[in-house]
Write a protein that holds these residues in place. Structure first.
Motif, PDB file in Angstrom:
ATOM      1  N   SER A   8      78.670  62.610  64.797  1.00  7.86           N
ATOM      2  CA  SER A   8      78.486  61.177  64.570  1.00  7.86           C
ATOM      3  C   SER A   8      79.552  60.300  65.214  1.00  7.86           C
ATOM      4  CB  SER A   8      78.491  60.884  63.071  1.00  7.86           C
ATOM      5  OG  SER A   8      77.721  61.783  62.359  1.00  7.86           O
ATOM      6  N   HIS A   9      80.740  60.858  65.364  1.00  4.39           N
ATOM      7  CA  HIS A   9      81.850  60.073  65.922  1.00  4.39           C
ATOM      8  C   HIS A   9      82.843  61.016  66.583  1.00  4.39           C
ATOM      9  CE1 HIS A   9      84.308  61.430  62.540  1.00  4.39           C
ATOM     10  NE2 HIS A   9      83.296  61.119  61.766  1.00  4.39           N
ATOM     11  N   PRO A  10      83.662  60.520  67.500  1.00  5.16           N
ATOM     12  CA  PRO A  10      84.646  61.387  68.169  1.00  5.16           C
ATOM     13  C   PRO A  10      85.649  61.970  67.173  1.00  5.16           C
ATOM     14  CG  PRO A  10      84.472  59.257  69.276  1.00  5.16           C
ATOM     15  CD  PRO A  10      83.690  59.162  67.996  1.00  5.16           C
ATOM     16  N   THR A  11      85.945  63.235  67.342  1.00  2.00           N
ATOM     17  CA  THR A  11      86.929  63.910  66.505  1.00  2.00           C
ATOM     18  C   THR A  11      88.104  64.279  67.400  1.00  2.00           C
ATOM     19  OG1 THR A  11      85.093  64.813  65.243  1.00  2.00           O
ATOM     20  CG2 THR A  11      87.245  65.770  64.838  1.00  2.00           C
ATOM     21  N   LEU A  12      89.182  63.523  67.265  1.00  2.00           N
ATOM     22  CA  LEU A  12      90.314  63.644  68.177  1.00  2.00           C
ATOM     23  C   LEU A  12      91.515  64.344  67.563  1.00  2.00           C
ATOM     24  CD1 LEU A  12      90.056  60.004  69.602  1.00  2.00           C
ATOM     25  CD2 LEU A  12      88.911  62.080  70.406  1.00  2.00           C
ATOM     26  N   THR A  13      91.501  64.587  66.265  1.00  2.00           N
ATOM     27  CA  THR A  13      92.631  65.255  65.626  1.00  2.00           C
ATOM     28  C   THR A  13      92.307  66.735  65.421  1.00  2.00           C
ATOM     29  OG1 THR A  13      91.795  64.687  63.435  1.00  2.00           O
ATOM     30  CG2 THR A  13      93.391  63.184  64.417  1.00  2.00           C
ATOM     31  N   PRO A  14      93.311  67.589  65.467  1.00  2.00           N
ATOM     32  CA  PRO A  14      93.080  69.018  65.249  1.00  2.00           C
ATOM     33  C   PRO A  14      92.514  69.288  63.850  1.00  2.00           C
ATOM     34  CG  PRO A  14      95.220  68.659  66.254  1.00  2.00           C
ATOM     35  CD  PRO A  14      94.702  67.307  65.839  1.00  2.00           C
ATOM     36  N   ILE A  15      91.504  70.157  63.787  1.00  2.00           N
ATOM     37  CA  ILE A  15      90.843  70.497  62.531  1.00  2.00           C
ATOM     38  C   ILE A  15      91.190  71.952  62.189  1.00  2.00           C
ATOM     39  CG2 ILE A  15      88.640  70.637  61.301  1.00  2.00           C
ATOM     40  CD1 ILE A  15      89.209  67.809  62.349  1.00  2.00           C
ATOM     41  N   PRO A  16      91.988  72.171  61.138  1.00  2.00           N
ATOM     42  CA  PRO A  16      92.340  73.544  60.755  1.00  2.00           C
ATOM     43  C   PRO A  16      91.202  74.211  59.986  1.00  2.00           C
ATOM     44  CG  PRO A  16      93.337  71.999  59.232  1.00  2.00           C
ATOM     45  CD  PRO A  16      92.634  71.169  60.283  1.00  2.00           C
ATOM     46  N   PRO A  17      91.278  75.507  59.786  1.00  2.00           N
ATOM     47  CA  PRO A  17      90.270  76.200  58.984  1.00  2.00           C
ATOM     48  C   PRO A  17      90.277  75.696  57.541  1.00  2.00           C
ATOM     49  CG  PRO A  17      91.678  77.776  60.139  1.00  2.00           C
ATOM     50  CD  PRO A  17      92.285  76.424  60.316  1.00  2.00           C
ATOM     51  N   CYS A  18      89.107  75.721  56.900  1.00  2.00           N
ATOM     52  CA  CYS A  18      89.016  75.327  55.496  1.00  2.00           C
ATOM     53  C   CYS A  18      89.699  76.393  54.623  1.00  2.00           C
ATOM     54  CB  CYS A  18      87.552  75.145  55.090  1.00  2.00           C
ATOM     55  SG  CYS A  18      86.630  76.686  54.913  1.00  2.00           S
ATOM     56  N   GLY A  19      89.794  76.141  53.354  1.00  2.00           N
ATOM     57  CA  GLY A  19      90.457  77.068  52.447  1.00  2.00           C
ATOM     58  C   GLY A  19      89.805  78.437  52.385  1.00  2.00           C
ATOM     59  N   ALA A  20      88.471  78.473  52.321  1.00  2.00           N
ATOM     60  CA  ALA A  20      87.769  79.761  52.270  1.00  2.00           C
ATOM     61  C   ALA A  20      88.022  80.563  53.539  1.00  2.00           C
ATOM     62  CB  ALA A  20      86.275  79.549  52.052  1.00  2.00           C
ATOM     63  N   CYS A  21      88.029  79.904  54.672  1.00  2.00           N
ATOM     64  CA  CYS A  21      88.290  80.598  55.942  1.00  2.00           C
ATOM     65  C   CYS A  21      89.740  81.073  56.011  1.00  2.00           C
ATOM     66  CB  CYS A  21      87.951  79.701  57.125  1.00  2.00           C
ATOM     67  SG  CYS A  21      86.168  79.466  57.326  1.00  2.00           S
ATOM     68  N   ARG A  22      90.662  80.284  55.500  1.00  2.00           N
ATOM     69  CA  ARG A  22      92.064  80.712  55.471  1.00  2.00           C
ATOM     70  C   ARG A  22      92.200  81.998  54.668  1.00  2.00           C
ATOM     71  NH1 ARG A  22      95.676  75.142  55.258  1.00  2.00           N
ATOM     72  NH2 ARG A  22      94.223  73.933  56.519  1.00  2.00           N
ATOM     73  N   GLN A  23      91.516  82.060  53.528  1.00  2.00           N
ATOM     74  CA  GLN A  23      91.570  83.262  52.699  1.00  2.00           C
ATOM     75  C   GLN A  23      90.988  84.460  53.447  1.00  2.00           C
ATOM     76  OE1 GLN A  23      93.073  83.807  49.743  1.00  2.00           O
ATOM     77  NE2 GLN A  23      92.448  85.944  49.864  1.00  2.00           N
ATOM     78  N   ALA A  24      89.863  84.258  54.139  1.00  2.00           N
ATOM     79  CA  ALA A  24      89.232  85.364  54.885  1.00  2.00           C
ATOM     80  C   ALA A  24      90.131  85.835  56.020  1.00  2.00           C
ATOM     81  CB  ALA A  24      87.875  84.924  55.425  1.00  2.00           C
ATOM     82  N   ILE A  25      90.737  84.904  56.741  1.00  2.00           N
ATOM     83  CA  ILE A  25      91.635  85.278  57.839  1.00  2.00           C
ATOM     84  C   ILE A  25      92.845  86.029  57.288  1.00  2.00           C
ATOM     85  CG2 ILE A  25      93.106  84.417  59.711  1.00  2.00           C
ATOM     86  CD1 ILE A  25      91.085  81.983  59.851  1.00  2.00           C
ATOM     87  N   SER A  26      93.372  85.553  56.160  1.00  2.00           N
ATOM     88  CA  SER A  26      94.540  86.232  55.578  1.00  2.00           C
ATOM     89  C   SER A  26      94.193  87.662  55.179  1.00  2.00           C
ATOM     90  CB  SER A  26      95.097  85.455  54.383  1.00  2.00           C
ATOM     91  OG  SER A  26      94.298  85.612  53.233  1.00  2.00           O
ATOM     92  N   GLU A  27      92.972  87.891  54.710  1.00  2.00           N
ATOM     93  CA  GLU A  27      92.545  89.245  54.344  1.00  2.00           C
ATOM     94  C   GLU A  27      92.654  90.191  55.536  1.00  2.00           C
ATOM     95  OE1 GLU A  27      90.912  92.219  51.765  1.00  2.00           O
ATOM     96  OE2 GLU A  27      91.607  90.199  51.273  1.00  2.00           O
ATOM     97  N   TYR A  28      92.273  89.701  56.718  1.00  2.00           N
ATOM     98  CA  TYR A  28      92.335  90.554  57.905  1.00  2.00           C
ATOM     99  C   TYR A  28      93.761  90.705  58.429  1.00  2.00           C
ATOM    100  CZ  TYR A  28      87.416  91.394  57.938  1.00  2.00           C
ATOM    101  OH  TYR A  28      86.170  91.839  57.580  1.00  2.00           O
ATOM    102  N   GLU A  29      94.602  89.695  58.243  1.00  2.00           N
ATOM    103  CA  GLU A  29      96.016  89.877  58.594  1.00  2.00           C
ATOM    104  C   GLU A  29      96.627  90.973  57.732  1.00  2.00           C
ATOM    105  OE1 GLU A  29      97.705  85.776  60.577  1.00  2.00           O
ATOM    106  OE2 GLU A  29      98.333  86.244  58.542  1.00  2.00           O
ATOM    107  N   VAL A  30      96.316  90.973  56.443  1.00  2.00           N
ATOM    108  CA  VAL A  30      96.825  92.005  55.539  1.00  2.00           C
ATOM    109  C   VAL A  30      96.243  93.360  55.929  1.00  2.00           C
ATOM    110  CG1 VAL A  30      96.802  92.836  53.147  1.00  2.00           C
ATOM    111  CG2 VAL A  30      97.288  90.426  53.621  1.00  2.00           C
ATOM    112  N   LYS A  31      94.937  93.412  56.162  1.00  2.00           N
ATOM    113  CA  LYS A  31      94.259  94.674  56.505  1.00  2.00           C
ATOM    114  C   LYS A  31      94.868  95.318  57.748  1.00  2.00           C
ATOM    115  CE  LYS A  31      89.745  96.469  57.936  1.00  2.00           C
ATOM    116  NZ  LYS A  31      89.493  96.472  59.360  1.00  2.00           N
ATOM    117  N   GLN A  32      95.117  94.503  58.773  1.00  2.00           N
ATOM    118  CA  GLN A  32      95.626  95.064  60.032  1.00  2.00           C
ATOM    119  C   GLN A  32      97.151  95.069  60.099  1.00  2.00           C
ATOM    120  OE1 GLN A  32      93.591  92.510  62.866  1.00  2.00           O
ATOM    121  NE2 GLN A  32      95.363  91.193  63.116  1.00  2.00           N
ATOM    122  N   ASP A  33      97.804  94.532  59.075  1.00  2.00           N
ATOM    123  CA  ASP A  33      99.259  94.475  59.009  1.00  2.00           C
ATOM    124  C   ASP A  33      99.849  93.847  60.273  1.00  2.00           C
ATOM    125  OD1 ASP A  33     101.731  94.809  57.771  1.00  2.00           O
ATOM    126  OD2 ASP A  33     102.045  96.782  58.665  1.00  2.00           O
TER     127      ASP A  33
END
Length: 160
Positions: free
Chosen positions: A102-127
Motif C-alpha cells: 500500500s505504501h513504500p516501506t523504507l525502514t528495515p523490518i526485523p523478524p516478528c517474535g514467532a520467527c525470532r523464536q524459530a530462528i533461535s531454535e535452529y541456532e541452539v540446534k546447530q550450536d
C-alpha cells in the motif's frame, strides 16, 4: 537486587550496494521470494533466503490464510523447509526483505517474535549463530551476527 544490562550491537548499511557481493545475491533471492508471497489480507509481503553450509539457498515467502493463525511468515517458511530438506546442514545467513503493498516501506523490518523464536531454535540446534540481514523494500539494511542480538533471553530446550 542486581541489575543486568543487555546490549545489542547491529551494523547498519545505507543501502544494499554497501553489502558484500554474496549478501547482495542473498538479498536478491529474498526479493525474488517476496514476489511469491500470498498476502491478500495484510497487503504486506515478505521474502526470506537462507544460505546453508552446503551452499544451497532456501527461500520462503509469507503465506496468509483467511483464518489468520493458519498463515506462516516467510522466515519460518524458509527455515522449516531448510530443516526438513537439509536436516544436517547448518544455516549460515538469512536475508529478509519486507514491505507493504500500500505504501513504500523504507525502514528495515526485523523478524516478528514467532520467527525470532524459530530462528533461535535452529541456532541452539546447530550450536552456531545465523547471521541476519533485513531491510524494507529499499534503503538501509541491518546486519545482526546472531539472532541473540534480537532476542537475548531465549526460551529453549534447556528449560524443559
Amino acid at each position: 537486587m542486581k541489575e543486568v544490562k543487555i546490549e545489542t550491537i547491529l551494523q547498519v548499511f545505507d543501502n544494499i550496494n554497501e553489502l558484500p557481493k554474496d549478501i547482495q545475491d542473498l538479498m536478491r533471492r529474498a526479493s525474488e521470494a517476496r514476489s511469491n508471497a500470498y498476502s491478500p489480507y495484510s497487503k504486506f509481503s515478505v521474502g526470506a533466503a537462507i544460505l546453508l553450509d552446503n551452499q544451497e539457498v532456501v527461500t520462503g515467502s509469507n503465506q496468509e490464510n483467511a483464518s489468520y493463525p493458519s498463515g506462516l511468515c516467510a522466515e519460518r517458511t524458509a527455515i522449516y523447509y531448510a530443516g526438513a530438506q537439509y536436516p544436517n546442514a547448518k544455516m549460515l545467513k538469512m536475508a529478509i526483505i519486507a514491505g507493504s503493498q500500500s505504501h513504500p516501506t523504507l525502514t528495515p523490518i526485523p523478524p516478528c517474535g514467532a520467527c525470532r523464536q524459530a530462528i533461535s531454535e535452529y541456532e541452539v540446534k546447530q550450536d552456531a549463530p545465523i547471521e541476519l540481514y533485513f531491510m524494507g523494500e529499499t534503503g538501509k539494511v541491518v546486519r545482526s551476527n546472531s539472532l541473540a542480538n534480537l532476542l537475548p533471553l531465549i526460551f529453549d530446550k534447556s528449560v524443559l
